[in-house]
Enzyme design. Structure first.
Site, PDB file in Angstrom:
ATOM      1  N   ILE A   1       0.859  -1.200   0.000  1.00  0.00           N
ATOM      2  CA  ILE A   1       0.000   0.000   0.000  1.00  0.00           C
ATOM      3  C   ILE A   1       0.892   1.246   0.000  1.00  0.00           C
ATOM      4  O   ILE A   1       0.660   2.192  -0.755  1.00  0.00           O
ATOM      5  CB  ILE A   1      -0.963   0.000   1.207  1.00  0.00           C
ATOM      6  CG1 ILE A   1      -1.984  -1.140   1.081  1.00  0.00           C
ATOM      7  CG2 ILE A   1      -1.692   1.337   1.314  1.00  0.00           C
ATOM      8  CD1 ILE A   1      -2.905  -1.293   2.298  1.00  0.00           C
ATOM      9  N   ASP A   2       1.933   1.241   0.834  1.00  0.00           N
ATOM     10  CA  ASP A   2       2.854   2.382   0.873  1.00  0.00           C
ATOM     11  C   ASP A   2       3.473   2.617  -0.505  1.00  0.00           C
ATOM     12  O   ASP A   2       3.574   3.750  -0.984  1.00  0.00           O
ATOM     13  CB  ASP A   2       3.942   2.135   1.924  1.00  0.00           C
ATOM     14  CG  ASP A   2       4.899   3.319   2.072  1.00  0.00           C
ATOM     15  OD1 ASP A   2       4.434   4.477   2.038  1.00  0.00           O
ATOM     16  OD2 ASP A   2       6.118   3.090   2.213  1.00  0.00           O
TER      17      ASP A   2
END
Lengths: 248, 248
Positions: B166-167
């Site tokens: 996600i990052d």
């Protein structure tokens, strides 16, 4: 939602549910769960196994900073009650003899699982780390030397790699401190970038345990404590592992 | 703090500082920065390079779900303005021709860097993913098939692996949406576990851009949207890349 939700209900057993989930499960009975003392959890899960490689031991890639701090903490295992947490290829090795309250059908026929933070086999390339746990104070220190395969901004560790290792250190600390097994949430604030190949020290504390939830904090900094790399917090759900023999 | 703090001041250039940092830097001048349009950022950073392997292409390990949704989005690149974001071995390849406002001395003599989310070379073992970006709506979709080396709870993806991806998806989306380059903070709430080998879909949106900061959200769910795996949010700092030719 039904299929996975059902699986989560199994995961959560009779103890509770994830926030936001719609399953109505029986209320938590504190008298019936989490009776294991920290000492018994440590003796259960921190056993060295001669036939299983322990990745938390020094290798040729460890730099002088990592090595010398490792030896400082190793001394504390002899004098101050600290415990070196072994680190195996898979959590299957960590919980050997026990099982999660969970139907594991997915990938049960595969043998190539690896714990994510041990996903890179070649020494020095990925996550080099060792966790030391202090049972009476419910705190941990993780020594972390990120290798070149953990890159984000060129020359520095990816924020996601630090987040993953904090989550993993939380996980082991929460398990040993009182069967905190499942991450519910995780927050991280980045302050400075960690140069690849350098040493970062993760200082983890169990802040409180309340209503089946364990609240943890982490400050990641340089060895000399002059540079803070990140501050993080996380919440874990307590779940009891079952002895495999009692189920067979 | 001094040595790293100085480096961070260099990273931040003249645009600002990290929250909590002690460096007093000139105030942000919105007229002087971030003039690049989303279209120019896409054309700058989404070029296919024939001599550099693009990891965002199908391989034999991709399951039917991953493949069919990939082809659905590939169609949208022809009709609806979506862009398939290339994925190289290192961010050094992504920003080729440009450089961060940063002195990179650490590991500058090494050639074994890998972007963390491409750290596992063997197909199907680690992060299999592809990101599609929609420039006009400033949103992305990432198709993610976690391999057996990303394990946490036996049989399921480690929470840290999802957090990392996600990052990374935030990072690419923030870069393309307006030079959001550095993660300031990141929050994730886990709802259900992702079975290894299955498909998870990350839906990322830029919620707002304000005072050099870009706020992003992500809902990760099953393809049929019936199971939510996690909800996340993150804040990125905008920073301008410099053209290398202007500095040499």
């Amino acid at each position: 939602m039904l299929r996975r939700g059902f699986q989560m209900a199994v995961i959560l057993g009779h103890h509770g549910t994830l926030p936001g989930a719609t399953h109505l499960l029986p209320r938590f009975n504190p008298a019936s769960a989490f009776g294991s003392s920290t000492e018994s959890l440590v003796s259960r899960f921190c056993q060295e196994m001669t036939k299983t490689k322990n990745y938390a031991l020094p290798n040729a890639s460890w730099g002088p900073d990592m090595l010398s701090l490792y030896h400082e903490f190793l001394e504390k295992t002899k004098t101050d009650g600290w415990v070196r947490v072994p680190s195996f290829r898979s959590n299957r090795d960590h919980i050997r003899g026990f099982k999660l309250p969970l139907e594991l059908s997915a990938n049960s026929d595969k043998s190539d699982w690896r714990l994510f933070t041990r996903c890179i086999e070649r020494e020095g390339q990925g996550f080099e780390y060792v966790i030391f746990f202090q049972p009476s104070e419910k705190k941990s220190v993780c020594l972390f030397q990120p290798g070149p395969c953990l890159e984000g901004v060129p020359g520095f560790a990816h924020g996601g790699s630090l987040a993953a290792l904090i989550d993993e250190t939380f996980s082991k600390t929460a398990c040993l401190s009182g069967e905190g097994l499942l991450t519910l949430n995780f927050n991280i604030r980045f302050k400075n970038l960690i140069p690849l190949g350098s040493l970062a020290v993760l200082n983890v504390n169990v802040e409180k345990i309340e209503d089946q939830k364990m609240y943890l904090s982490c400050v990641t900094q340089s060895r000399d404590q002059q540079t803070v790399y990140a501050k993080a917090s996380g919440t874990f759900l307590q779940m009891q592992l079952e002895e495999e023999s009692s189920q067979q």
